[in-house]
Design a protein around this motif. Structure first.
Motif, PDB file in Angstrom:
ATOM      1  N   LEU A 198       1.268   2.329  -3.046  1.00 48.09           N
ATOM      2  CA  LEU A 198       1.207   1.593  -4.302  1.00 48.09           C
ATOM      3  C   LEU A 198       1.761   2.440  -5.442  1.00 48.09           C
ATOM      4  O   LEU A 198       2.232   1.924  -6.452  1.00 48.09           O
ATOM      5  N   ASP A 199       1.712   3.757  -5.288  1.00 49.88           N
ATOM      6  CA  ASP A 199       2.267   4.675  -6.281  1.00 49.88           C
ATOM      7  C   ASP A 199       3.673   5.135  -5.922  1.00 49.88           C
ATOM      8  O   ASP A 199       4.474   5.436  -6.796  1.00 49.88           O
ATOM      9  N   GLU A 200       3.998   5.190  -4.642  1.00 52.19           N
ATOM     10  CA  GLU A 200       5.250   5.803  -4.198  1.00 52.19           C
ATOM     11  C   GLU A 200       6.301   4.789  -3.779  1.00 52.19           C
ATOM     12  O   GLU A 200       7.415   5.163  -3.421  1.00 52.19           O
ATOM     13  N   GLY A 201       5.993   3.517  -3.805  1.00 46.45           N
ATOM     14  CA  GLY A 201       6.941   2.506  -3.371  1.00 46.45           C
ATOM     15  C   GLY A 201       6.499   1.855  -2.072  1.00 46.45           C
ATOM     16  O   GLY A 201       6.719   2.388  -0.991  1.00 46.45           O
ATOM     17  N   GLN A 234       5.411  -0.859   5.682  1.00 44.83           N
ATOM     18  CA  GLN A 234       3.974  -0.617   5.589  1.00 44.83           C
ATOM     19  C   GLN A 234       3.184  -1.920   5.745  1.00 44.83           C
ATOM     20  O   GLN A 234       2.112  -1.947   6.359  1.00 44.83           O
ATOM     21  N   ILE A 235       3.733  -3.007   5.200  1.00 48.19           N
ATOM     22  CA  ILE A 235       3.080  -4.315   5.335  1.00 48.19           C
ATOM     23  C   ILE A 235       3.113  -4.773   6.793  1.00 48.19           C
ATOM     24  O   ILE A 235       2.122  -5.300   7.320  1.00 48.19           O
ATOM     25  N   CYS A 236       4.245  -4.579   7.464  1.00 55.31           N
ATOM     26  CA  CYS A 236       4.349  -4.973   8.871  1.00 55.31           C
ATOM     27  C   CYS A 236       3.375  -4.197   9.749  1.00 55.31           C
ATOM     28  O   CYS A 236       2.814  -4.756  10.700  1.00 55.31           O
ATOM     29  N   ASP A 237       3.174  -2.920   9.459  1.00 53.90           N
ATOM     30  CA  ASP A 237       2.206  -2.129  10.227  1.00 53.90           C
ATOM     31  C   ASP A 237       0.821  -2.758  10.150  1.00 53.90           C
ATOM     32  O   ASP A 237       0.127  -2.894  11.169  1.00 53.90           O
ATOM     33  N   TRP A 238       0.409  -3.134   8.927  1.00 56.06           N
ATOM     34  CA  TRP A 238      -0.909  -3.747   8.746  1.00 56.06           C
ATOM     35  C   TRP A 238      -0.949  -5.125   9.394  1.00 56.06           C
ATOM     36  O   TRP A 238      -1.911  -5.474  10.075  1.00 56.06           O
ATOM     37  N   MET A 239       0.094  -5.920   9.193  1.00 53.08           N
ATOM     38  CA  MET A 239       0.119  -7.275   9.752  1.00 53.08           C
ATOM     39  C   MET A 239       0.052  -7.245  11.282  1.00 53.08           C
ATOM     40  O   MET A 239      -0.663  -8.048  11.899  1.00 53.08           O
ATOM     41  N   ALA A 240       0.797  -6.331  11.899  1.00 56.36           N
ATOM     42  CA  ALA A 240       0.784  -6.228  13.356  1.00 56.36           C
ATOM     43  C   ALA A 240      -0.609  -5.853  13.850  1.00 56.36           C
ATOM     44  O   ALA A 240      -1.090  -6.379  14.868  1.00 56.36           O
ATOM     45  N   PHE A 241      -1.275  -4.956  13.126  1.00 56.19           N
ATOM     46  CA  PHE A 241      -2.630  -4.556  13.491  1.00 56.19           C
ATOM     47  C   PHE A 241      -3.593  -5.736  13.374  1.00 56.19           C
ATOM     48  O   PHE A 241      -4.383  -6.006  14.292  1.00 56.19           O
ATOM     49  N   VAL A 242      -3.515  -6.439  12.267  1.00 62.09           N
ATOM     50  CA  VAL A 242      -4.405  -7.595  12.062  1.00 62.09           C
ATOM     51  C   VAL A 242      -4.177  -8.638  13.144  1.00 62.09           C
ATOM     52  O   VAL A 242      -5.130  -9.186  13.724  1.00 62.09           O
ATOM     53  N   SER A 243      -2.919  -8.916  13.432  1.00 60.74           N
ATOM     54  CA  SER A 243      -2.577  -9.940  14.419  1.00 60.74           C
ATOM     55  C   SER A 243      -3.166  -9.631  15.793  1.00 60.74           C
ATOM     56  O   SER A 243      -3.668 -10.527  16.480  1.00 60.74           O
ATOM     57  N   GLN A 244      -3.125  -8.360  16.179  1.00 56.57           N
ATOM     58  CA  GLN A 244      -3.541  -7.979  17.524  1.00 56.57           C
ATOM     59  C   GLN A 244      -4.987  -7.505  17.617  1.00 56.57           C
ATOM     60  O   GLN A 244      -5.593  -7.589  18.688  1.00 56.57           O
ATOM     61  N   GLU A 245      -5.545  -7.005  16.520  1.00 62.08           N
ATOM     62  CA  GLU A 245      -6.821  -6.298  16.604  1.00 62.08           C
ATOM     63  C   GLU A 245      -7.944  -6.845  15.722  1.00 62.08           C
ATOM     64  O   GLU A 245      -9.112  -6.672  16.045  1.00 62.08           O
ATOM     65  N   PHE A 291       6.138  -7.132  -5.695  1.00 63.42           N
ATOM     66  CA  PHE A 291       6.083  -5.670  -5.776  1.00 63.42           C
ATOM     67  C   PHE A 291       6.741  -5.044  -4.554  1.00 63.42           C
ATOM     68  O   PHE A 291       7.530  -4.103  -4.667  1.00 63.42           O
ATOM     69  N   VAL A 292       6.437  -5.565  -3.382  1.00 62.99           N
ATOM     70  CA  VAL A 292       7.015  -5.053  -2.130  1.00 62.99           C
ATOM     71  C   VAL A 292       8.527  -5.232  -2.123  1.00 62.99           C
ATOM     72  O   VAL A 292       9.279  -4.319  -1.759  1.00 62.99           O
ATOM     73  N   LEU A 293       8.998  -6.398  -2.524  1.00 60.32           N
ATOM     74  CA  LEU A 293      10.432  -6.675  -2.529  1.00 60.32           C
ATOM     75  C   LEU A 293      11.169  -5.832  -3.570  1.00 60.32           C
ATOM     76  O   LEU A 293      12.310  -5.422  -3.351  1.00 60.32           O
ATOM     77  N   ASP A 294      10.513  -5.564  -4.685  1.00 61.55           N
ATOM     78  CA  ASP A 294      11.144  -4.770  -5.743  1.00 61.55           C
ATOM     79  C   ASP A 294      11.310  -3.308  -5.356  1.00 61.55           C
ATOM     80  O   ASP A 294      12.255  -2.650  -5.789  1.00 61.55           O
ATOM     81  N   ASN A 295      10.383  -2.797  -4.561  1.00 63.93           N
ATOM     82  CA  ASN A 295      10.334  -1.354  -4.351  1.00 63.93           C
ATOM     83  C   ASN A 295      11.022  -0.874  -3.084  1.00 63.93           C
ATOM     84  O   ASN A 295      11.749   0.108  -3.093  1.00 63.93           O
ATOM     85  N   GLY A 296      10.781  -1.527  -1.964  1.00 66.70           N
ATOM     86  CA  GLY A 296      11.358  -1.045  -0.723  1.00 66.70           C
ATOM     87  C   GLY A 296      10.628   0.174  -0.198  1.00 66.70           C
ATOM     88  O   GLY A 296       9.660   0.661  -0.799  1.00 66.70           O
ATOM     89  N   ASN A 297      11.074   0.667   0.925  1.00 68.50           N
ATOM     90  CA  ASN A 297      10.414   1.794   1.577  1.00 68.50           C
ATOM     91  C   ASN A 297      10.480   3.054   0.707  1.00 68.50           C
ATOM     92  O   ASN A 297      11.551   3.492   0.328  1.00 68.50           O
TER      93      ASN A 297
END
Length: 407
Positions: free
Chosen positions: A232-235, A240-251, A307-313
């Motif tokens: 949230l501070d570094e971009g 990062q969103i996909c990592d969380w989404m994949a975890f939620v989807s499976q776990e 915010f995610v689209l504006d910043n990128g990895n």
């Protein structure tokens, strides 16, 4: 009522990116009519800025006829390179894992393979450094073990309290004594308890022939959420969103959320972040199979998507996020200071004259604004960029208030 793309002010390119990621995770089928006016070169560039260009490779064939042949082949080669590097990382990680287990030092991989194993196609996730956790009591032994086996300490001056960075054969390894993003204070102490001697409870996992250790379910998910906090501070980007989404989807089913995650996240001030981020994934990326986030505010979801689209990895798309963070203070710092208090702290640290003359410290808050004004006057900063920075600060402050991290 605005549709989701209008609510997040998505461009045609961004809509295509969202649809491709959603299709890659099985959230929706691609409809060629939705890509009639798509600039595919811009889509590819956007996905690269988000470190997510390989993720939709397998579904890209459904719209291949719409993509210039030269670009499709370039995209394919890029994805192959991502896969090849992932194999290199997994091999090096497997070697590290075996070294630690032979010595009897338990460890757990953070993010990386522990996140990608939940992806539909794990090798399409961009890999970077190898981050791993050891119990605090084992930290010194783990560090010595690495030094004795050819791993070299790097970036010594940049080391922070929670990890050291080492290198071997061109690969970076982050040896953690605790995950990044845990704040100081009462809420942080509660989170630290969850990671006390947790590595001895590691779970063995594998991706193909490559074996590794990961943390138990609760701690593994918490690491991914804390990674979002840190960015949230570094971009904050799509990866990062996909990592969380994949975890939620499976776990993270409704039952596990209620019994394990909700009480812990509520007490630590991360419940709103988890719910808003997850509902955003439902709205934009087609995540399904859960209901625990349905009460989250859709406006906050749209703001987070923007915010995610504006910043990128790592904020590669818009560096003003890092400057805004310097004004607003770290989202992972626990109790956030006011903007004035944070300017005072920054000014005290950076104004060398005030460090020598204590009387000036009472007005140190004015140092950064005055320095910035001087740069505008001397032409080192444009009025347009300054207006953009002010807008970024305002938007980020509003989003932070909605996410209520550690509050």
């Amino acid at each position: 009522m605005l549709d989701k793309y209008s609510a997040a002010k998505c461009t045609t390119t961004e809509q295509a990116v969202i649809r491709l990621i959603a299709a890659a995770f099985g959230g929706e089928k691609l409809n060629k009519n939705n890509f009639a006016d798509t600039d595919w070169y811009a889509v590819f560039d956007e996905l690269k800025a988000q470190a997510a260009a390989a993720i939709p490779m397998d579904v890209l064939t459904e719209v291949e006829e719409l993509i210039p042949t030269e670009l499709f082949n370039e995209w394919l080669m890029y994805s192959v390179q991502v896969m090849n590097y992932a194999e290199i990382i997994l091999s090096a990680q497997s070697e590290l894992t075996e070294l630690f287990l032979r010595r009897g030092i338990p460890m757990g991989i953070l993010k990386g393979a522990a996140a990608s194993c939940n992806y539909p196609y794990p090798l399409y996730r961009n890999m970077g450094d190898i981050d791993f956790l050891v119990d605090k009591k084992d930290f010194d032994s783990a560090y010595k073990l690495m030094l004795d086996n050819g791993y070299v300490l790097v970036y010594e001056e940049d080391h922070v309290e929670y990890h050291l960075t080492l290198e071997k054969d061109g690969i970076m390894y982050e040896l953690h004594r605790e995950p990044a993003g845990i704040p100081h204070g009462t809420k942080g102490d509660k989170l630290r308890l969850l990671f006390t001697d947790i590595c001895s409870q590691y779970e063995t996992a594998s991706l193909g022939e490559y074996r590794f250790c990961r943390l138990p379910l609760l701690q593994n998910g918490l690491v991914l959420l804390l990674h979002i906090v840190k960015h949230l501070d570094e971009g904050l980007g799509i990866r990062q969103i996909c990592d969380w989404m994949a975890f939620v989807s499976q776990e993270l089913s409704d039952e596990i959320w209620e019994s394990e995650f909700k009480p812990m996240l509520k007490n630590s001030g991360l419940e709103k972040l988890a719910c808003i981020t997850t509902k955003m994934c439902k709205l934009y990326f087609g995540l399904n199979g859960i209901t625990w986030c349905d009460g989250a505010d859709e406006t906050a979801c749209a703001d987070l998507m923007r915010f995610v689209l504006d910043n990128g990895n790592f904020g590669h798309k818009d560096r003003s996020t890092n400057r805004a963070g310097a004004v607003l203070g770290s989202a992972s710092a626990g109790k956030r200071r006011s903007i004035l208090a944070n300017l005072q702290k920054q000014g005290t640290q950076q104004w060398k004259v005030a460090q020598k003359i204590p009387l000036l410290r009472c007005v140190a808050w004015a140092y950064l604004p005055i320095r910035y004004l001087i740069r505008i006057i001397t032409g080192k900063r444009s009025i347009k960029y300054t207006a953009h920075l002010a807008e970024t600060i305002g938007k980020n402050k509003s989003l932070q208030d909605k996410l209520a991290v550690f509050k």
